[in-house]
Write an enzyme that holds these catalytic residues in place. Sequence first.
Site, short mmCIF file in Angstrom:
data_model
loop_
_atom_site.label_atom_id
_atom_site.label_comp_id
_atom_site.label_asym_id
_atom_site.label_seq_id
_atom_site.Cartn_x
_atom_site.Cartn_y
_atom_site.Cartn_z
N CYS A 155 0.84 -1.20 0.00
CA CYS A 155 0.00 0.00 0.00
C CYS A 155 0.88 1.25 0.00
O CYS A 155 1.51 1.55 -1.01
CB CYS A 155 -0.97 -0.03 1.17
N HIS A 208 -3.51 -5.14 -0.15
CA HIS A 208 -3.11 -5.69 1.15
C HIS A 208 -3.21 -7.22 1.13
O HIS A 208 -4.22 -7.78 1.56
CB HIS A 208 -3.99 -5.13 2.26
N GLU A 244 -1.93 -9.33 3.02
CA GLU A 244 -1.95 -9.93 4.36
C GLU A 244 -3.35 -10.30 4.84
O GLU A 244 -3.52 -11.17 5.70
CB GLU A 244 -1.29 -8.98 5.38
#
Length: 546
Positions: free
Chosen positions: A378, A515, A517
């Site tokens: 990001c 993102h 994750e």
Amino acid sequence: MTKYIFVTGGVVSSLGKGIAAASIAAILESRGLKVTMLKLDPYINVDPGTMSPFQHGEVFVTEDGAETDLDLGHYERFIHAKMKKSNNFTTGQVYESVITKERRGDYLGGTVQVIPHITDEIKLKMGEGAADADVAIVEIGGTVGDIESLPFLEAIRQMRSNHGRKNTLYVHLSYVPYIATAGEIKTKPTQHSVKELREIGIQPDILLCRMDRELPEDEKRKIALFCNVEENAVIGCYDSDSIYKVPGMLHAQGIDDIIAEQLQLDLPQADLSAWDRIIDAIEKPDHAIKIAMVGKYVDLTESYKSLTEALKHAGIHTRTKVDIIYVDSEEIERDGAESLRDMDAILVPGGFGKRGVEGKIKAVKFARENDIPYLGICLGMQIALIEYARDVAGMAGANSTEFDLDTNFPVVALIDEWVNHDGKIEKRDENSNMGGTMRLGGQQCDLVPGSLAARVYGSTEITERHRHRYEVNNYYIQRLEQAGLTISGRSAGHEKLVETIELTGHRWFFACQFHPEFTSTPRDGHPLFIAYVKAALAHQADKQAS
């Protein structure tokens, strides 16, 4: 009919209700049930999207674009169900909905009150979130005794009357402290916490005792007697070096059998073999690496919860102990990046605001010039692009308009139009509200065949989750590419926003606007983080060989 398990917390906050609830869900899922989870937050904010990470920790983004509590990240990591907007709601959302209905005339001129209107709305939203699950585990935020939680507790009290005892179960997680000076375990705080619940009208069926040591049998009998709970339903929930050990810990004490008996469920035996393999990989690593995470919220690592877990998952799948070294970007801004030289890889995560940005830029430059594996996420991608524009492409003073509105080279700027998760065009400008106005949720990204991105993912079409307000300015793309930057991924919509960048002459340099994750789990990991950890291992091996 969906059966409900309500999880409350007592004595103090931050006991780990989310982990306990997710662990129960994981055990029940392993016994063949379709499980979903809900988090009810008592704060008046509509969602946590505008809250400071120092106050709230990470904002977890769902596939459908909801900004939610970080506990939903735990839920997705522990069970297979994907969370949605309906899996997390706040006091703010409840009151907003009730007031809208009142203005519309839905209450036919009646006096709108906490009971029944607010509590009915809470029950309605719980039903929507539970959908068609066999079991819905509902975590009530806050601590029993807080005034903010009272409407939620009243709503779940009513659920037993509405759905019956065989379809509802109450789990209370309470702190049982050990007083070192006295050498004693104290059960009185738990007794008082349960007393508070019983005054509201809720009798816990299961008590989870949060402790730093094993619960002696005599103390268990004492808690059972004074809290009116069956002795076998007083269960220890102990400190652990890995949250992924908690399902096994609770299963070993028979929590799922107690639940199955009360909810009248005929279930096969639990199969926690996947969790056993995860624990084995954690406890018996073959390698160890150090990764520098350069950020501005390093004093509260909960701000990067999904990211730290994703790195641990990659460690599980490469049998590597990943030691995350949190580095304050303001320190690098002040002292330089030489402290990063001994690291096996460098990572710059997402973030907002100008503070610490120049330190992150120095960290990226150090990784690029010293051939250290780099992953930017990001803001970490935007920082990498700014550094490249300044130091390689000859755009002195290049910046993001988030940090400098007057920059001569606004290589990153406010995104004003994009296609959202539902395929609709969203438009924003500098006058738009702050809350809920970012590019959010799962978005398709097209990767360049043969690129590092395509090799890592094993595909040229991926979907990843987003949460950002600023984007790479397409006006400068040609100049950046001519200077050697590789744009390896773009959004699938007509706007063709930059999603991933790479440096082909570098050992391993990759940055993404999304993102990744948020979709990593301990069972499956995530291909990007696994590739990143492998790159760090290769870099470490080369250093040791030289």
